[in-house]
Design a protein around this motif. Structure first.
Motif, PDB file in Angstrom:
ATOM      1  N   ILE A 136      -0.804   0.997  -1.685  1.00  0.00           N
ATOM      2  CA  ILE A 136      -1.014   2.243  -2.121  1.00  0.00           C
ATOM      3  C   ILE A 136       0.421   2.889  -2.184  1.00  0.00           C
ATOM      4  N   CYS A 162      -8.886   5.888  -4.538  1.00  0.00           N
ATOM      5  CA  CYS A 162      -9.216   6.254  -3.209  1.00  0.00           C
ATOM      6  C   CYS A 162      -8.935   5.009  -2.420  1.00  0.00           C
ATOM      7  N   THR A 163      -8.498   5.383  -1.103  1.00  0.00           N
ATOM      8  CA  THR A 163      -7.928   4.461  -0.286  1.00  0.00           C
ATOM      9  C   THR A 163      -9.252   3.491   0.148  1.00  0.00           C
ATOM     10  N   HIS A 164     -10.442   4.064   0.138  1.00  0.00           N
ATOM     11  CA  HIS A 164     -11.431   3.112   0.460  1.00  0.00           C
ATOM     12  C   HIS A 164     -12.149   2.161  -0.494  1.00  0.00           C
ATOM     13  N   PHE A 165     -11.772   2.648  -1.771  1.00  0.00           N
ATOM     14  CA  PHE A 165     -12.580   1.768  -2.600  1.00  0.00           C
ATOM     15  C   PHE A 165     -11.731   0.289  -2.727  1.00  0.00           C
ATOM     16  N   PRO A 217      -9.227  11.193   0.191  1.00  0.00           N
ATOM     17  CA  PRO A 217      -8.035  10.297   0.107  1.00  0.00           C
ATOM     18  C   PRO A 217      -7.116  10.945   0.894  1.00  0.00           C
ATOM     19  N   ILE A 220      -2.678   2.664  -6.599  1.00  0.00           N
ATOM     20  CA  ILE A 220      -3.041   1.270  -6.097  1.00  0.00           C
ATOM     21  C   ILE A 220      -2.413   0.277  -6.768  1.00  0.00           C
ATOM     22  N   LEU A 241      -5.044  -0.832   5.082  1.00  0.00           N
ATOM     23  CA  LEU A 241      -5.865  -0.591   3.942  1.00  0.00           C
ATOM     24  C   LEU A 241      -6.507  -2.008   3.840  1.00  0.00           C
ATOM     25  N   PRO A 242      -7.810  -1.915   2.983  1.00  0.00           N
ATOM     26  CA  PRO A 242      -8.705  -3.189   2.961  1.00  0.00           C
ATOM     27  C   PRO A 242      -8.142  -3.619   1.567  1.00  0.00           C
TER      28      PRO A 242
END
Lengths: 106, 152
Positions: free
Chosen positions: A95, B73-76, A39, A45, A89-90
Motif C-alpha cells: 500500500i 482498504c488494508t484489510h481486503f 483504513p 494497493i 499487511l496480508p
C-alpha cells in the motif's frame, strides 16, 4: 454477554453523551496511539510493482497531490515473506499512500 | 450468503469520511466490556452527529457503516475482508443471538463469515486505544505496523 437491545434515533444523543462521559472519566488520550480499523492508510494497493526504490517518491506524490491527504505522512508498507520486510499487511502487496491524521475529526 | 448484486456490501466498522456513512451504533459499557448498542433505524453520519463525540474521535464513540471500499482498504485481500476473518478466528462470541443490526443484509462481514461475525460484532470498537495485544492482532496491526501508525 451483550444485551442485544437496540436504541432509537431519539435516544442517540443521550447514548452519545454517556459514551463521551465514560471516555472522559477514563481519560481521553491527547492523541490516539493507533486507529485499529480500516483504513488507516489511504493510498493505492500495488499488487504488481516494479522498482521498490521508486515507491517513496510515489508515496510522496500521493500525499502531496491528493486533496484529502492534506500533507499527511507519505508511507509505503510492504508485506509478505517474499519481500522480507514488515509483515504489516496480508497478501504480499504494497500500500502506497499516506497515513491518515487520526485527529482529523477532533 | 445473502449478497445482493444490486446493493454493494457495507463495512460495519467504517470511518466517518467513507461514502454513505451511517450510524450503526454507539459504544456502551466500561473499558473491560465495551459493547455496541445498535440503532434500530437508518441515521446518516452527519457532521452534526459526529461532532457530538468530541473531544473523543467518532470511532471511539460510534460504530459507523459505509460502503465497503474493497481494494482501497488494508484489510481486503482481493476476495475477502481479512479483518472479518480475524475477528471470527480470534475473538469469542459476546452474544448468543444475532444483534439487532440494520445492515445485516448488506454487511460485508455477515456476507463473508455469516452468523459467527454477528455474534462477535458487538465488541468491536473502531478506534481502539486499549493496549490489548489480541485487539492489535485482530486489527492486523503487527508491532511494526502499530509503530508505523503511531504519531510522534
Amino acid at each position: 454477554m451483550a444485551d442485544n437491545k437496540s436504541i432509537s434515533a431519539t435516544e442517540l444523543g443521550a447514548e452519545v453523551r454517556a459514551a463521551v462521559a465514560k471516555l472522559a472519566i477514563k481519560g481521553i488520550p491527547p492523541e490516539p496511539t493507533i486507529i485499529v480499523h480500516p483504513p488507516w492508510i489511504w493510498g493505492f494497493i500495488l499488487r504488481d510493482f516494479g522498482n521498490p526504490a521508486e515507491l517513496p517518491a510515489l508515496a510522496s506524490r500521493v500525499a502531496a497531490e491528493l486533496p484529502s491527504a492534506k500533507g499527511g505522512t507519505p508511507v509505503t508498507l510492504i508485506a509478505g515473506p517474499a519481500t522480507g520486510t514488515a509483515a504489516a499487511l496480508p497478501g504480499g502487496h504494497i500500500i502506497c499512500g499516506y497515513i491518515r491524521d487520526p485527529n482529523i475529526f477532533r | 450468503m445473502g449478497q445482493s448484486p444490486e446493493r454493494p456490501l457495507r463495512c460495519p466498522s467504517a470511518q466517518p469520511e467513507m461514502p454513505d456513512a451511517q450510524i450503526l451504533g454507539v459504544v456502551r459499557g466500561d473499558t473491560e466490556e465495551r459493547r455496541i448498542a445498535y440503532l434500530n433505524e437508518f441515521v446518516p453520519a452527519t457532521a452534526d452527529i459526529l461532532t457530538q463525540a468530541a473531544p473523543a474521535i467518532p470511532g471511539e464513540v460510534f460504530r459507523l457503516a459505509a460502503r465497503c471500499e474493497t481494494g482501497k482498504c488494508t484489510h481486503f485481500d482481493g476476495e475477502r475482508c481479512q479483518l472479518a476473518v480475524r475477528i471470527v478466528d480470534m475473538l469469542s462470541p459476546v452474544t448468543e443471538q444475532l444483534p439487532p443490526c440494520t445492515i445485516r443484509k448488506t454487511c460485508r462481514w455477515y456476507a463473508q463469515e455469516g452468523r459467527a461475525a454477528c455474534l462477535r460484532c458487538p465488541q468491536v470498537v473502531t478506534a481502539n486505544n486499549e493496549d490489548d495485544e489480541v485487539i492489535r492482532r485482530v486489527a492486523g496491526a503487527s508491532p511494526a505496523a502499530a509503530q508505523s501508525a503511531q504519531r510522534t
